[in-house]
Write an enzyme that holds these catalytic residues in place. Sequence first.
Site, short mmCIF file in Angstrom:
data_model
loop_
_atom_site.label_atom_id
_atom_site.label_comp_id
_atom_site.label_asym_id
_atom_site.label_seq_id
_atom_site.Cartn_x
_atom_site.Cartn_y
_atom_site.Cartn_z
N HIS A 269 4.19 23.03 49.15
CA HIS A 269 3.36 23.85 48.14
C HIS A 269 2.56 23.21 47.12
O HIS A 269 1.43 23.26 46.67
CB HIS A 269 4.21 25.16 47.76
CG HIS A 269 3.38 25.91 47.04
ND1 HIS A 269 2.30 26.69 47.07
CD2 HIS A 269 3.37 26.16 45.48
CE1 HIS A 269 1.88 27.40 46.25
NE2 HIS A 269 2.41 26.95 45.20
N HIS A 274 -1.28 22.51 45.32
CA HIS A 274 -1.76 22.40 43.68
C HIS A 274 -2.55 20.94 43.28
O HIS A 274 -3.46 20.85 42.53
CB HIS A 274 -0.63 22.69 42.94
CG HIS A 274 -0.21 23.94 42.76
ND1 HIS A 274 -0.81 24.87 41.95
CD2 HIS A 274 0.96 24.56 43.10
CE1 HIS A 274 -0.22 26.09 42.06
NE2 HIS A 274 0.89 25.99 42.70
N GLU A 314 -3.07 30.36 42.17
CA GLU A 314 -2.28 30.65 43.28
C GLU A 314 -3.15 31.13 44.52
O GLU A 314 -2.96 30.79 45.62
CB GLU A 314 -1.05 31.39 43.20
CG GLU A 314 -0.12 30.76 42.18
CD GLU A 314 0.72 29.63 42.90
OE1 GLU A 314 0.43 29.43 43.78
OE2 GLU A 314 1.36 29.07 42.04
N SER A 333 -1.78 26.22 50.95
CA SER A 333 -0.57 25.55 51.43
C SER A 333 -0.04 26.50 52.45
O SER A 333 1.12 26.46 52.95
CB SER A 333 0.33 25.40 50.44
OG SER A 333 0.52 26.63 49.78
FE FE2 Z 1 2.41 27.62 43.04
#
Ligand code: FE2
Length: 412
Positions: A269, A274, A314, A333
């Site tokens: 992730h 990110h 997010e 992700s």
């Molecule tokens: Fe995150």
Amino acid sequence: MEPRSYSLIITISKRIDSLVSVLGVLKNHDAVITHLESRPSRTPTDEDNEIDYFIQFSVLSDFSPDTFVAILQEFVVSASLVSGSEPSSCLSDSTPWFPRSIADVAQCCTTLFKYGSELTPDHPGYGDKEYQVRRKEIAVIAKRYQYGRPIPRMEYTAKEIETCFVCLKCRGKIFSSQVKLYPTHACKEYNKHFPSLFSECGYREDNIPQLEDVSRYLKAKTDWQLWPVIGWISARDFLNSLAFRVFPTTQYIRHHSKPFYTPEPDICHELIGHAPLFCDSAFAQFSQEIGLASLAISDEWIDNLASLYWFTVEFGLVNEGGSPKAYGAGLLSGNEELQYCITDCPERRLLDIGEIIVTKYPETGLQPLYFVASSLEDMRDQMSAFSKSIPRPFCVIYDHINQKVEVQTAVV
Ligand SMILES: [Fe+2]
């Protein structure tokens, strides 16, 4: 009249006449320079033709900061001026502790909030002794990490690489099927920077990249860096770290029994979702604005900023030519939600930070609501303006040359 001291942080062109002009403004105000530092600028643009200066000076007390900054604007890309020394009255016993320099971030990144190597029954790895032993080995690396030293390299097992990138159920390639969606589902900034992580940082279907390699790359791009953590840290510690362009990053892999689900962030992730966006200067600045806004605020406002982080970093979408595209790491992700978020099923609203901070969301499952920014630059500017409305008995300004925050009663 008593002289007053000021700290000035400016970004200017590398051209000599820009510096000469700034010094000329200081000279015309009879300023006495007491300290001056410089370094190549990494913010706010990707351009490599700017320099940051941190200048401390003193002037007589009839000096007008507003007039001074107005004159400077003609010669600088950006300027921040704070007055005098730190006012002692603005910090009290009830002010929450907050990091003042990047070295203090160590305290944020080593205080565990949840998970780590000790798992709870809701975690897929609970009861798997081998997995928990491995989590402890990985946790040791984060515990021993010291700021300024390289992040120790991990040797991932074949099983971990497979869990990260291959679906054990259908033997299909999670990573490659995800990559195929990016041209149509991810924002243009993600698509611009993601390929460079393959050539520069070891992103491959058969390799889990090293945090140190990614961190070094981000540092060179936008001055962000990764900091290994052993598990979930609190929202306050996490957000406070962002103020210093530090992204607390896990290093372990989700449990192999559920390759499509993890109740906590894992390295897949972090690195797929990110890391690529931190290469973009507007997104990098937006993320730091959230961090700076989080310093020394109340628990209620920490919750508000956690909501903002959720709906943007997010699960955020951005408008591109009338179509929503993903920039949120939770979307980028996750294969299923990346496809779902741009369909007609969920509700989508225009980004409104005031609305976001009071909007509730489910922590698991597909999100019923997404907020769509008109651009990452607009989102950054909205956050910069919004942060001024957050109640706090003082202002903070980031000294990015010395990587510390200045606390002042007023910022010009
Ligand atoms: Fe995150």
